[in-house]
Design an enzyme around this catalytic site. Structure first.
Site, mmCIF file in Angstrom:
data_model
loop_
_atom_site.group_PDB
_atom_site.id
_atom_site.type_symbol
_atom_site.label_atom_id
_atom_site.label_comp_id
_atom_site.label_asym_id
_atom_site.label_seq_id
_atom_site.Cartn_x
_atom_site.Cartn_y
_atom_site.Cartn_z
ATOM 1 N N ILE A 175 -30.351 17.142 1.152
ATOM 2 C CA ILE A 175 -29.456 16.207 0.438
ATOM 3 C C ILE A 175 -29.545 16.469 -1.068
ATOM 4 O O ILE A 175 -28.532 16.413 -1.780
ATOM 5 C CB ILE A 175 -29.804 14.742 0.771
ATOM 6 C CG1 ILE A 175 -29.852 14.544 2.295
ATOM 7 C CG2 ILE A 175 -28.781 13.787 0.156
ATOM 8 C CD1 ILE A 175 -30.424 13.217 2.734
ATOM 9 N N ASP B 286 -39.320 20.604 -7.540
ATOM 10 C CA ASP B 286 -39.440 20.768 -6.084
ATOM 11 C C ASP B 286 -40.678 21.628 -5.852
ATOM 12 O O ASP B 286 -40.885 22.612 -6.558
ATOM 13 C CB ASP B 286 -38.174 21.468 -5.545
ATOM 14 C CG ASP B 286 -38.002 21.315 -4.054
ATOM 15 O OD1 ASP B 286 -36.938 20.843 -3.615
ATOM 16 O OD2 ASP B 286 -38.947 21.686 -3.295
ATOM 17 N N SER C 27 -42.106 22.724 -0.451
ATOM 18 C CA SER C 27 -42.857 22.487 0.787
ATOM 19 C C SER C 27 -41.921 22.443 1.994
ATOM 20 O O SER C 27 -42.329 22.726 3.114
ATOM 21 C CB SER C 27 -43.647 21.182 0.696
ATOM 22 O OG SER C 27 -42.765 20.095 0.536
ATOM 23 N N LEU D 232 -45.511 16.492 -6.963
ATOM 24 C CA LEU D 232 -45.485 15.186 -7.645
ATOM 25 C C LEU D 232 -46.730 14.350 -7.345
ATOM 26 O O LEU D 232 -46.934 13.292 -7.934
ATOM 27 C CB LEU D 232 -44.226 14.410 -7.260
ATOM 28 C CG LEU D 232 -42.912 15.058 -7.708
ATOM 29 C CD1 LEU D 232 -41.734 14.369 -7.058
ATOM 30 C CD2 LEU D 232 -42.779 15.025 -9.225
ATOM 31 N N SER E 106 -33.597 4.825 3.688
ATOM 32 C CA SER E 106 -33.097 5.210 5.010
ATOM 33 C C SER E 106 -32.733 3.975 5.818
ATOM 34 O O SER E 106 -33.348 2.910 5.672
ATOM 35 C CB SER E 106 -34.202 5.980 5.731
ATOM 36 O OG SER E 106 -33.912 6.122 7.089
ATOM 37 N N TYR F 209 -43.598 7.119 8.536
ATOM 38 C CA TYR F 209 -42.483 7.572 7.687
ATOM 39 C C TYR F 209 -41.588 6.387 7.306
ATOM 40 O O TYR F 209 -41.285 6.167 6.131
ATOM 41 C CB TYR F 209 -41.646 8.650 8.408
ATOM 42 C CG TYR F 209 -40.274 8.809 7.799
ATOM 43 C CD1 TYR F 209 -40.118 9.463 6.581
ATOM 44 C CD2 TYR F 209 -39.144 8.258 8.405
ATOM 45 C CE1 TYR F 209 -38.870 9.573 5.989
ATOM 46 C CE2 TYR F 209 -37.894 8.363 7.821
ATOM 47 C CZ TYR F 209 -37.765 9.022 6.620
ATOM 48 O OH TYR F 209 -36.520 9.110 6.026
ATOM 49 N N LYS G 145 -40.749 4.265 3.500
ATOM 50 C CA LYS G 145 -39.458 3.912 2.882
ATOM 51 C C LYS G 145 -39.420 2.414 2.558
ATOM 52 O O LYS G 145 -38.935 2.002 1.504
ATOM 53 C CB LYS G 145 -38.291 4.309 3.797
ATOM 54 C CG LYS G 145 -38.122 5.806 3.944
ATOM 55 C CD LYS G 145 -37.786 6.492 2.619
ATOM 56 C CE LYS G 145 -37.744 7.998 2.717
ATOM 57 N NZ LYS G 145 -37.628 8.690 1.419
ATOM 58 N N TYR H 174 -29.616 5.776 3.637
ATOM 59 C CA TYR H 174 -28.769 6.737 4.346
ATOM 60 C C TYR H 174 -28.786 6.450 5.833
ATOM 61 O O TYR H 174 -29.827 6.193 6.411
ATOM 62 C CB TYR H 174 -29.289 8.175 4.190
ATOM 63 C CG TYR H 174 -29.681 8.601 2.804
ATOM 64 C CD1 TYR H 174 -29.033 8.129 1.674
ATOM 65 C CD2 TYR H 174 -30.709 9.528 2.640
ATOM 66 C CE1 TYR H 174 -29.399 8.557 0.413
ATOM 67 C CE2 TYR H 174 -31.080 9.964 1.378
ATOM 68 C CZ TYR H 174 -30.435 9.465 0.269
ATOM 69 O OH TYR H 174 -30.806 9.892 -0.975
ATOM 70 N N PHE H 175 -27.639 6.627 6.452
ATOM 71 C CA PHE H 175 -27.600 6.652 7.915
ATOM 72 C C PHE H 175 -27.919 8.109 8.328
ATOM 73 O O PHE H 175 -28.916 8.626 7.863
ATOM 74 C CB PHE H 175 -26.310 6.003 8.427
ATOM 75 C CG PHE H 175 -26.461 4.480 8.385
ATOM 76 C CD1 PHE H 175 -26.546 3.820 7.156
ATOM 77 C CD2 PHE H 175 -26.664 3.742 9.530
ATOM 78 C CE1 PHE H 175 -26.802 2.441 7.089
ATOM 79 C CE2 PHE H 175 -26.906 2.361 9.475
ATOM 80 C CZ PHE H 175 -26.975 1.718 8.258
ATOM 81 N N ASN H 176 -27.144 8.779 9.143
ATOM 82 C CA ASN H 176 -27.603 10.107 9.596
ATOM 83 C C ASN H 176 -26.859 11.232 8.871
ATOM 84 O O ASN H 176 -25.748 11.583 9.267
ATOM 85 C CB ASN H 176 -27.418 10.238 11.109
ATOM 86 C CG ASN H 176 -28.397 9.385 11.879
ATOM 87 O OD1 ASN H 176 -28.510 8.188 11.634
ATOM 88 N ND2 ASN H 176 -29.123 9.986 12.790
ATOM 89 N N GLY I 78 -39.458 5.489 20.143
ATOM 90 C CA GLY I 78 -39.126 5.073 18.782
ATOM 91 C C GLY I 78 -37.644 5.055 18.471
ATOM 92 O O GLY I 78 -37.240 4.545 17.424
HETATM 93 N N1 UFG Z 1 -31.318 13.438 19.862
HETATM 94 C C1 UFG Z 1 -31.247 14.068 21.090
HETATM 95 N N2 UFG Z 1 -31.778 15.308 21.195
HETATM 96 C C2 UFG Z 1 -32.374 15.964 20.154
HETATM 97 C C3 UFG Z 1 -32.438 15.309 18.892
HETATM 98 C C4 UFG Z 1 -31.914 14.030 18.795
HETATM 99 O O1 UFG Z 1 -30.722 13.513 22.041
HETATM 100 O O2 UFG Z 1 -32.847 17.090 20.335
HETATM 101 C C5 UFG Z 1 -30.748 12.089 19.734
HETATM 102 C C6 UFG Z 1 -31.767 11.053 19.334
HETATM 103 O O3 UFG Z 1 -32.420 10.563 20.477
HETATM 104 C C7 UFG Z 1 -30.887 10.031 18.625
HETATM 105 C C8 UFG Z 1 -29.792 10.875 18.004
HETATM 106 O O4 UFG Z 1 -29.803 12.119 18.695
HETATM 107 O O5 UFG Z 1 -30.305 9.203 19.577
HETATM 108 C C9 UFG Z 1 -30.009 11.139 16.528
HETATM 109 O O6 UFG Z 1 -31.317 11.638 16.356
HETATM 110 P P1 UFG Z 1 -31.821 12.282 14.990
HETATM 111 O O7 UFG Z 1 -33.235 12.722 15.197
HETATM 112 O O8 UFG Z 1 -30.844 13.308 14.527
HETATM 113 O O9 UFG Z 1 -31.741 11.087 13.958
HETATM 114 P P2 UFG Z 1 -32.427 9.634 14.005
HETATM 115 O O10 UFG Z 1 -31.343 8.648 14.231
HETATM 116 O O11 UFG Z 1 -33.604 9.606 14.867
HETATM 117 O O12 UFG Z 1 -32.908 9.583 12.487
HETATM 118 C C10 UFG Z 1 -32.790 8.459 11.723
HETATM 119 C C11 UFG Z 1 -32.841 8.852 10.240
HETATM 120 C C12 UFG Z 1 -34.185 9.349 9.877
HETATM 121 C C13 UFG Z 1 -35.227 8.380 10.345
HETATM 122 C C14 UFG Z 1 -35.103 8.070 11.802
HETATM 123 C C15 UFG Z 1 -36.101 7.026 12.238
HETATM 124 O O13 UFG Z 1 -31.883 9.864 9.959
HETATM 125 O O14 UFG Z 1 -34.284 9.465 8.465
HETATM 126 O O15 UFG Z 1 -33.804 7.584 12.058
HETATM 127 O O16 UFG Z 1 -36.040 6.815 13.590
HETATM 128 F F1 UFG Z 1 -36.436 8.902 10.157
#
Ligand code: UFG
Length: 341
Positions: free
Chosen positions: A12, A31, A34, A59, A125, A150, A154, A178-180, A298
């Site tokens: 981002i 930066d 890492s 940092l 997040s 994590y 936040k 942020y959402f996704n 989770g």
């Molecule tokens: N998913 C799959 N298969 C995969 C990866 C993800 O089915 O290989 C699904 C997950 O179960 C979820 C969706 O795709 O239903 C989105 O998953 P992501 O891992 O891409 O994103 P998240 O919604 O889990 O991530 C969000 C935020 C993060 C935060 C996290 C906490 O973007 O910053 O929620 O749960 F850490």
């Protein structure tokens, strides 16, 4: 006007650096590489024809942070992306997360007092909401107990900033939830560079489609949603980057009344995992190997943003669609393969 972007070579961060440079801001980046690559600097330069100043340090090194701010008191604002972001890793190594995400934030805020203009933007997040009681999720929704260290970093980060704003009269800050974030820059010069096996859906999809992974596991199809898979609000990283510039300008123009504000950044539209897979197949013309796997611990069932506050107060809304984002992510994956060959 010079803006500091920490984590400016990350996913981002790099898109935000491009948006800032295109708006005529001077940018300097801190930066520690890492979870990013120095090549990103070249990508930014190719897109913008400008080379931001780059500082490679960690940092968590309080002395270095102090010395940096001493030398750069002319900064007009700070956008703080630098942080660790893998949920699973945070469960295994929580202290790394508290140190990297929270100690570093404290050092930044301690030293921001050296600046003439104290404008601060924080990467938060939607994870702070956990499983929300109502959808779409407004900024007023309850902050639930974090599911992971994590997520907790936040929540704590937001608290640290809120408390500091209350104590430091000329500090103005905005947390952006942020959402996704997904997708890549249309130039294919910058995009997401996951290290190792991707944990997030879209990079896993594109790596599967390119043949780097055998198949996508869809984590659970027995959720209480229409097609049984989880729902998220996928936002194009280019739209997200733009929102940072808008938020920064709100701080710079001192339009805001409160010294601390939070905004959701999402599209307002929820998409299920199966919908994302279908949309990807459509835009890429690739059939995606996928299978149904057990639920991932989770995961919340559904999360998508109420976008009204961002629209009304920031005057910002997304312009790009899920399909645009998936297409750009696919083009980026193709470019990475070409570069590898
Ligand atoms: N998913 C799959 N298969 C995969 C990866 C993800 O089915 O290989 C699904 C997950 O179960 C979820 C969706 O795709 O239903 C989105 O998953 P992501 O891992 O891409 O994103 P998240 O919604 O889990 O991530 C969000 C935020 C993060 C935060 C996290 C906490 O973007 O910053 O929620 O749960 F850490």
């Amino acid at each position: 006007m010079k803006i500091l972007v920490t984590g400016g070579l990350g996913f981002i961060g790099s898109h935000t650096v491009v948006a800032l440079l295109e708006k005529g801001y001077d940018v300097c980046i801190i930066d520690n590489l890492s979870n990013s690559s120095i090549d990103v600097l070249e990508g930014i330069a190719k897109i913008t024809q400008k080379i931001p100043q780059f500082f490679n340090f960690d940092l968590r090194n309080q002395e270095k942070v102090e010395a940096f701010f001493k030398e750069h008191h002319d900064l007009a604002g700070v956008i703080h992306f630098a942080a660790s972001k893998a949920v699973g890793e945070s469960v295994e190594n929580p202290l790394l997360y508290y140190e990297n995400n929270n100690n570093a934030l404290v050092y930044m805020l301690k030293n921001i007092s050296q600046l003439n203009q104290k404008n601060f933007i924080f990467s938060s997040s939607c994870t702070v909401y956990g499983e929300a009681d109502t959808l779409p999720i407004t900024e007023g929704a309850a902050i639930k107990k974090a599911e992971s260290p994590y997520g907790n970093t936040k929540q704590i980060g937001e608290d640290i900033i809120r408390d500091t704003c209350n104590a430091v009269s000329d500090l103005k800050a905005i947390s952006l939830r942020y959402f996704n974030p997904i997708g890549a820059h249309s130039s294919t010069e910058i995009g997401e560079l996951p290290i190792g096996t991707p944990q997030n859906l879209v990079p896993y999809i594109t790596q599967t489609a390119i043949g780097q992974r055998d198949e996508l596991s869809i984590f659970g199809d027995d959720y209480p949603t229409e097609d049984g898979t989880c729902i998220r609000d996928y936002i194009h990283v280019v739209d997200l980057a733009e929102a940072h510039v808008v938020a920064l300008e709100r701080l710079l123009q001192s339009e805001k009344k409160a010294s601390y504000e939070v905004f959701n950044l999402g599209t307002g539209k929820g998409s299920s995992v199966k919908e994302v897979v279908s949309a990807f197949e459509k835009v890429s013309g690739q059939e995606l190997n996928h299978t149904i796997a057990p639920r991932r611990p989770g995961d919340v069932v559904a999360a998508y943003a109420d976008t009204e506050k961002a629209q009304d107060v920031l005057g910002w809304q997304t312009k790009l669609t899920l399909e645009d984002a998936l297409e750009s992510a696919w083009k980026w994956q193709l470019k990475l393969k070409e570069a590898d060959a």
